[in-house]
Write an enzyme that holds these catalytic residues in place. Structure first.
Site, PDB file in Angstrom:
ATOM      1  N   HIS A  73     118.928 103.118  13.791  1.00  0.00           N
ATOM      2  CA  HIS A  73     119.160 103.494  15.193  1.00  0.00           C
ATOM      3  C   HIS A  73     120.553 104.103  15.291  1.00  0.00           C
ATOM      4  CE1 HIS A  73     117.928 103.391  19.348  1.00  0.00           C
ATOM      5  NE2 HIS A  73     119.093 102.891  19.703  1.00  0.00           N
ATOM      6  N   SER A  83     118.550 107.209  22.508  1.00  0.00           N
ATOM      7  CA  SER A  83     118.015 105.908  22.892  1.00  0.00           C
ATOM      8  C   SER A  83     117.606 105.907  24.366  1.00  0.00           C
ATOM      9  CB  SER A  83     119.022 104.805  22.551  1.00  0.00           C
ATOM     10  OG  SER A  83     118.408 103.534  22.574  1.00  0.00           O
ATOM     11  N   ASP A 112     114.451 102.699  11.834  1.00  0.00           N
ATOM     12  CA  ASP A 112     115.069 102.204  13.071  1.00  0.00           C
ATOM     13  C   ASP A 112     114.437 100.851  13.396  1.00  0.00           C
ATOM     14  OD1 ASP A 112     115.912 101.721  15.711  1.00  0.00           O
ATOM     15  OD2 ASP A 112     115.771 103.829  16.272  1.00  0.00           O
TER      16      ASP A 112
END
Length: 142
Positions: free
Chosen positions: A115, A28, A83
């Site tokens: 995610h 991320s 995601d």
């Protein structure tokens, strides 16, 4: 944060690790930070991995790459297709833009992955790391 991370890279180099044997990356925002650090400040690293990550359309990374003319670390990306926090299309667009600016890239789409990290992704990452840093596997098997 780039200064702190640069300090860590410099410490590794001072301890005898060559920069072309250092990989950086993250998940991320960690992947975003790794791309910023490598493509703006440390273009002589072995590679970068970015998992479920992206750069915005006006990223200073793109501007830096347009101005530069050097060898660039390879980018390894994985992204979950479903995601809903960092959209898959954002990761794809980042990969495509970096590729157009001279970065050698690999992009893996992971069906059914949100995610999050998953085993398939980590196995792909492990394989890439061992390819980028040959010789490491022999050390671990002895």
């Amino acid at each position: 944060m780039c200064q702190v991370l640069t300090g860590l890279i410099d410490d590794e180099v001072r301890s005898g690790i060559q920069k072309n044997r250092i990989l950086i990356g993250g998940f991320s925002m960690g992947g975003c930070m790794a791309m910023h650090l490598a493509y703006r400040n440390h273009q002589d690293l072995a590679g970068v991995f970015a998992l479920s990550s992206f750069l915005n359309k006006a990223s200073v990374v793109y501007q830096a790459l347009q101005e530069g003319d050097s060898m660039l670390p390879e980018l390894f990306q994985c992204h979950g297709v479903v995601d809903n926090l960092v959209l898959h299309s954002w990761g794809e667009e980042t990969n495509s833009t970096l590729k157009s600016l001279g970065v050698s890239t690999t992009f893996h789409s992971l069906p059914g992955v949100y995610h999050e990290l998953n085993k398939t992704e980590l196995e792909k990452l492990k394989s890439w790391v061992l390819t980028k840093l040959p010789g490491e596997i022999e050390t671990h098997n002895e």
